[in-house]
Design a protein around this motif. Sequence first.
Motif, PDB file in Angstrom:
ATOM      1  N   ILE A 175      27.429  42.940  25.573  1.00 15.24           N
ATOM      2  CA  ILE A 175      27.894  43.554  26.853  1.00 15.24           C
ATOM      3  C   ILE A 175      26.633  43.937  27.641  1.00 15.24           C
ATOM      4  CG2 ILE A 175      29.054  45.650  28.021  1.00 15.24           C
ATOM      5  CD1 ILE A 175      30.610  45.818  25.317  1.00 15.24           C
ATOM      6  N   VAL A 176      26.424  43.179  28.676  1.00 13.07           N
ATOM      7  CA  VAL A 176      25.318  43.299  29.374  1.00 13.07           C
ATOM      8  C   VAL A 176      25.286  43.850  30.877  1.00 13.07           C
ATOM      9  CG1 VAL A 176      24.344  41.465  28.134  1.00 13.07           C
ATOM     10  CG2 VAL A 176      25.459  40.707  30.308  1.00 13.07           C
ATOM     11  N   SER A 177      24.277  44.362  31.501  1.00 12.71           N
ATOM     12  CA  SER A 177      24.415  44.787  32.782  1.00 12.71           C
ATOM     13  C   SER A 177      24.695  43.806  33.931  1.00 12.71           C
ATOM     14  CB  SER A 177      23.466  45.757  33.309  1.00 12.71           C
ATOM     15  OG  SER A 177      22.017  45.125  33.102  1.00 12.71           O
ATOM     16  N   GLU A 178      23.887  42.612  33.298  1.00 14.14           N
ATOM     17  CA  GLU A 178      24.113  41.380  34.599  1.00 14.14           C
ATOM     18  C   GLU A 178      23.853  40.347  33.857  1.00 14.14           C
ATOM     19  OE1 GLU A 178      25.053  39.958  37.201  1.00 14.14           O
ATOM     20  OE2 GLU A 178      23.913  41.041  38.770  1.00 14.14           O
ATOM     21  N   LYS A 179      24.406  39.113  34.256  1.00 13.76           N
ATOM     22  CA  LYS A 179      24.367  37.997  33.660  1.00 13.76           C
ATOM     23  C   LYS A 179      23.507  36.971  34.440  1.00 13.76           C
ATOM     24  CE  LYS A 179      28.831  37.754  31.740  1.00 13.76           C
ATOM     25  NZ  LYS A 179      30.444  37.235  31.641  1.00 13.76           N
ATOM     26  N   THR A 180      22.243  36.843  33.807  1.00 17.69           N
ATOM     27  CA  THR A 180      20.961  35.996  34.543  1.00 17.69           C
ATOM     28  C   THR A 180      20.868  34.845  33.493  1.00 17.69           C
ATOM     29  OG1 THR A 180      19.422  37.494  33.573  1.00 17.69           O
ATOM     30  CG2 THR A 180      20.335  38.113  35.591  1.00 17.69           C
ATOM     31  N   PRO A 181      19.913  33.783  34.074  1.00 19.21           N
ATOM     32  CA  PRO A 181      19.392  33.064  33.054  1.00 19.21           C
ATOM     33  C   PRO A 181      18.499  33.619  31.913  1.00 19.21           C
ATOM     34  CG  PRO A 181      18.968  31.895  35.415  1.00 19.21           C
ATOM     35  CD  PRO A 181      19.637  33.506  35.610  1.00 19.21           C
ATOM     36  N   GLY A 187      19.245  33.144  28.047  1.00 17.73           N
ATOM     37  CA  GLY A 187      18.205  32.750  27.180  1.00 17.73           C
ATOM     38  C   GLY A 187      17.939  33.598  25.960  1.00 17.73           C
ATOM     39  N   ARG A 188      17.939  34.796  26.183  1.00 18.47           N
ATOM     40  CA  ARG A 188      17.732  35.866  24.953  1.00 18.47           C
ATOM     41  C   ARG A 188      19.170  35.506  24.151  1.00 18.47           C
ATOM     42  NH1 ARG A 188      15.596  39.056  29.178  1.00 18.47           N
ATOM     43  NH2 ARG A 188      17.494  40.110  29.576  1.00 18.47           N
ATOM     44  N   ILE A 189      20.473  35.749  24.826  1.00 17.23           N
ATOM     45  CA  ILE A 189      21.406  35.672  23.830  1.00 17.23           C
ATOM     46  C   ILE A 189      21.605  34.266  23.165  1.00 17.23           C
ATOM     47  CG2 ILE A 189      24.062  35.476  23.984  1.00 17.23           C
ATOM     48  CD1 ILE A 189      23.802  37.149  26.285  1.00 17.23           C
ATOM     49  N   PHE A 190      21.200  33.084  23.733  1.00 19.78           N
ATOM     50  CA  PHE A 190      21.311  31.676  23.193  1.00 19.78           C
ATOM     51  C   PHE A 190      20.156  31.944  21.982  1.00 19.78           C
ATOM     52  CE2 PHE A 190      22.843  29.656  27.299  1.00 19.78           C
ATOM     53  CZ  PHE A 190      23.918  30.031  26.910  1.00 19.78           C
ATOM     54  N   ARG A 230      21.606  28.858  17.396  1.00 18.60           N
ATOM     55  CA  ARG A 230      22.409  27.669  17.073  1.00 18.60           C
ATOM     56  C   ARG A 230      21.806  26.497  18.019  1.00 18.60           C
ATOM     57  NH1 ARG A 230      26.552  28.304  13.252  1.00 18.60           N
ATOM     58  NH2 ARG A 230      26.736  30.474  12.946  1.00 18.60           N
ATOM     59  N   ALA A 231      21.909  25.136  17.291  1.00 15.67           N
ATOM     60  CA  ALA A 231      21.379  23.938  18.175  1.00 15.67           C
ATOM     61  C   ALA A 231      21.820  23.818  19.632  1.00 15.67           C
ATOM     62  CB  ALA A 231      21.674  22.876  17.195  1.00 15.67           C
ATOM     63  N   HIS A 232      23.024  24.527  19.799  1.00 14.78           N
ATOM     64  CA  HIS A 232      23.759  23.944  21.240  1.00 14.78           C
ATOM     65  C   HIS A 232      24.450  25.360  21.681  1.00 14.78           C
ATOM     66  CE1 HIS A 232      22.706  19.919  20.124  1.00 14.78           C
ATOM     67  NE2 HIS A 232      23.337  19.940  19.077  1.00 14.78           N
ATOM     68  N   SER A 233      24.388  25.605  22.676  1.00 18.66           N
ATOM     69  CA  SER A 233      25.179  26.688  23.398  1.00 18.66           C
ATOM     70  C   SER A 233      26.050  26.446  24.621  1.00 18.66           C
ATOM     71  CB  SER A 233      23.869  27.932  23.805  1.00 18.66           C
ATOM     72  OG  SER A 233      23.428  28.070  22.726  1.00 18.66           O
ATOM     73  N   MET A 234      26.904  27.218  24.584  1.00 20.24           N
ATOM     74  CA  MET A 234      28.150  27.016  25.852  1.00 20.24           C
ATOM     75  C   MET A 234      28.523  28.380  26.387  1.00 20.24           C
ATOM     76  SD  MET A 234      31.827  25.092  25.430  1.00 20.24           S
ATOM     77  CE  MET A 234      30.980  23.704  25.551  1.00 20.24           C
ATOM     78  N   ILE A 248      26.591  29.010  36.165  1.00 23.16           N
ATOM     79  CA  ILE A 248      25.256  28.464  36.629  1.00 23.16           C
ATOM     80  C   ILE A 248      24.173  29.053  35.766  1.00 23.16           C
ATOM     81  CG2 ILE A 248      23.481  28.526  38.923  1.00 23.16           C
ATOM     82  CD1 ILE A 248      26.317  28.137  40.343  1.00 23.16           C
ATOM     83  N   PRO A 249      23.985  30.331  35.650  1.00 20.35           N
ATOM     84  CA  PRO A 249      22.815  30.880  34.812  1.00 20.35           C
ATOM     85  C   PRO A 249      22.763  30.346  33.395  1.00 20.35           C
ATOM     86  CG  PRO A 249      24.647  32.685  35.300  1.00 20.35           C
ATOM     87  CD  PRO A 249      24.933  31.557  36.128  1.00 20.35           C
ATOM     88  N   ALA A 250      24.020  30.100  32.791  1.00 20.90           N
ATOM     89  CA  ALA A 250      24.165  29.517  31.535  1.00 20.90           C
ATOM     90  C   ALA A 250      23.392  28.180  31.617  1.00 20.90           C
ATOM     91  CB  ALA A 250      25.491  29.355  30.868  1.00 20.90           C
ATOM     92  N   LEU A 251      23.924  27.347  32.521  1.00 25.48           N
ATOM     93  CA  LEU A 251      23.093  26.053  32.637  1.00 25.48           C
ATOM     94  C   LEU A 251      21.496  26.180  33.066  1.00 25.48           C
ATOM     95  CD1 LEU A 251      25.739  24.458  35.382  1.00 25.48           C
ATOM     96  CD2 LEU A 251      25.468  23.867  32.741  1.00 25.48           C
ATOM     97  N   GLU A 252      21.300  27.153  33.718  1.00 24.07           N
ATOM     98  CA  GLU A 252      19.904  27.334  33.938  1.00 24.07           C
ATOM     99  C   GLU A 252      19.050  27.667  32.648  1.00 24.07           C
ATOM    100  OE1 GLU A 252      19.620  30.014  37.246  1.00 24.07           O
ATOM    101  OE2 GLU A 252      20.259  28.354  38.646  1.00 24.07           O
ATOM    102  N   ALA A 253      19.787  28.468  31.689  1.00 21.74           N
ATOM    103  CA  ALA A 253      19.176  28.626  30.512  1.00 21.74           C
ATOM    104  C   ALA A 253      19.256  27.579  29.457  1.00 21.74           C
ATOM    105  CB  ALA A 253      19.937  30.142  29.800  1.00 21.74           C
ATOM    106  N   GLY A 254      19.719  26.310  29.782  1.00 24.44           N
ATOM    107  CA  GLY A 254      19.579  25.405  28.910  1.00 24.44           C
ATOM    108  C   GLY A 254      21.030  25.132  28.235  1.00 24.44           C
ATOM    109  N   GLY A 255      21.919  25.868  28.291  1.00 21.62           N
ATOM    110  CA  GLY A 255      23.160  25.621  27.924  1.00 21.62           C
ATOM    111  C   GLY A 255      24.131  24.958  28.510  1.00 21.62           C
ATOM    112  N   TRP A 256      25.492  24.539  27.986  1.00 30.22           N
ATOM    113  CA  TRP A 256      26.619  23.927  28.830  1.00 30.22           C
ATOM    114  C   TRP A 256      27.192  25.051  29.545  1.00 30.22           C
ATOM    115  CZ3 TRP A 256      28.280  18.907  28.303  1.00 30.22           C
ATOM    116  CH2 TRP A 256      27.367  18.230  27.386  1.00 30.22           C
TER     117      TRP A 256
END
Length: 235
Positions: free
Chosen positions: A153-159, A163-166, A171-175, A186-194
């Motif tokens: 549970i976070v205050s904002e969803k940013t890349p 990135g910290r959650i992933f 895991r090898a892959h994140s979505m 969009i921020p999940a994509l910017e953090a390298g996930g799907w």
Amino acid sequence: MRRSHDWMIGFDADDTLWHNERFFRLTQERFAALLADHVDDAARTGLDDRLLAAERRNLGRYGYGIKGFTLSMIETAIEATEGAVPARVISDILDAGKEMLEHPIELLPHARAAVEALAGQAEIVLVTKGDLLDQERKLAQSGLGELFDAVEIVSEKTPQVYGRIFGRHGRAHSMMVGNSLRSDVIPALEAGGWGVHVPQGTVWPIEHAERPEGHPRFREIAHLGALAGLLDTLP
């Protein structure tokens, strides 16, 4: 699909797993009705825009959720009536907010089946933003809590947050799966996930964003029931 145990799959909560925005819209209509006899025609016409502006201003103070929305309604009522709003109306606005906090959770179609299908195969994480107590209440009432390996549970969803959650779940892959392009995709994509977009009803204007067309890790599905089939198609 890659071996499922290599994946961390994050699910958004509000308007991805259960209904949320429609209760805000209904309360906003109630708010307008409460002020109808206390503002002129011009103020009545611009009330929605005035409330949205207050919500934008207050995000940094109150964060996301019902409590901040309620305080923004009160602020808007005071501004729109130039301080003349009766105490009775303020009390009614507070009651409307309390009713939202007590409203039963209604799961969206396919929500339970989608989470159950992946539980035990991939690492399943609830990633939601907003008021801690309210989000915990919703999760407890949803009956889905035992299916998640972790809850964030976070205050904002940013890349950076993604990135910290992933990274934390390792895991090898994140979505990330959710209804908001701005917060879930969009921020999940910017953090390298799907990022998997699941459109759901009317989107709060503050959550509006353009689709990341052409991004190799962006996908969209009509409903959560299509998620397992989508995963099977990923390289």
